[in-house]
Design an enzyme around this catalytic site. Structure first.
Site, PDB file in Angstrom:
ATOM      1  N   HIS A  17      25.383  47.439  53.565  1.00 22.87           N
ATOM      2  CA  HIS A  17      26.513  48.191  54.135  1.00 22.87           C
ATOM      3  C   HIS A  17      26.147  49.678  54.236  1.00 22.87           C
ATOM      4  O   HIS A  17      26.404  50.327  55.249  1.00 22.87           O
ATOM      5  CB  HIS A  17      27.756  48.091  53.236  1.00 22.87           C
ATOM      6  N   LYS A  41      41.631  36.672  50.097  1.00 21.03           N
ATOM      7  CA  LYS A  41      40.235  36.346  49.738  1.00 21.03           C
ATOM      8  C   LYS A  41      39.990  36.496  48.233  1.00 21.03           C
ATOM      9  O   LYS A  41      38.876  36.306  47.778  1.00 21.03           O
ATOM     10  CB  LYS A  41      39.270  37.278  50.498  1.00 21.03           C
ATOM     11  N   ARG A  90      23.377  40.791  60.710  1.00 19.86           N
ATOM     12  CA  ARG A  90      22.171  40.648  59.885  1.00 19.86           C
ATOM     13  C   ARG A  90      21.219  39.606  60.462  1.00 19.86           C
ATOM     14  O   ARG A  90      20.020  39.719  60.346  1.00 19.86           O
ATOM     15  CB  ARG A  90      22.552  40.210  58.454  1.00 19.86           C
ATOM     16  N   SER A 128      27.697  40.723  49.796  1.00 18.90           N
ATOM     17  CA  SER A 128      28.458  40.996  48.568  1.00 18.90           C
ATOM     18  C   SER A 128      28.549  39.732  47.718  1.00 18.90           C
ATOM     19  O   SER A 128      28.450  39.786  46.487  1.00 18.90           O
ATOM     20  CB  SER A 128      29.876  41.468  48.910  1.00 18.90           C
TER      21      SER A 128
END
Ligand code: PNS
Length: 162
Positions: A17, A41, A90, A128
């Site tokens: 990030h 979440k 990514r 993450s």
């Protein structure tokens, strides 16, 4: 002013990030880094903790503003009057979901454009979720997350919350 919003869960911010934020800060006059509250979440870090970590990690960049938001991304895009939404790609596996989000956001607000940037390849496999899992099992994530995040994850571990 050419501004962009980089939204995400940032639970927590990774070096991937940060790489994207640093690249964006060189291109845009202003970059809003926007943490979605995303309570559904069940994030490890509270919204305030995620915002604080982002602020600390981005402190060396003077055209970054860290904010949090609830509700639809398109609403905050209109309110801030930014030129575009920024998202990282990514690998090809990110593409399908990112395209879906970009197109849906433009359905919801025809002015909402999304631009994609690629992080440095050394972070192409960093997320993450993976960072948290490795930290949970005491693995070394020092190359993939800022020092502040490492100590915040250690604290969560000591509290038995990781
Ligand atoms: O880091 P993430 O979890 O990939 O970020 C996803 C995020 C926060 C950008 C996305 O879930 C989002 O925009 N949430 C806000 C609610 C919204 O507008 N949803 C519709 C997206 S088409």
């Amino acid at each position: 002013m050419n501004s962009v919003i980089y939204p995400g869960s940032f639970d927590p911010i990774t070096n991937g990030h940060l790489d994207l934020i640093e690249r964006a800060s060189k291109i845009f006059d202003k970059v809003y880094v926007a943490t979605a509250m995303n309570d559904e979440k069940k994030p490890l870090f509270s919204t305030n903790e995620r915002v604080e970590l982002l602020k600390e990690v981005c402190a060396h960049l003077d055209n970054i503003e860290v904010i949090n938001f609830d509700g639809l991304l398109v609403d905050i895009v209109s309110r801030l009057d930014v030129s575009a939404v920024l998202r990282g790609l990514r690998a090809v596996t990110d593409f399908e979901f990112e395209l879906q989000m970009a197109l849906m956001n433009r359905q919801l607000n025809k002015k909402c454009e999304t631009i994609f940037m690629a992080p440095s390849p050394q972070y192409s496999f960093v997320s993450s979720t993976i960072i948290k899992e490795i930290a949970r099992h005491d693995g070394d994530i020092s190359k993939y997350a800022p020092a502040k995040v490492l100590s915040a994850l250690n604290d969560k571990k000591k509290e038995g919350r990781l």
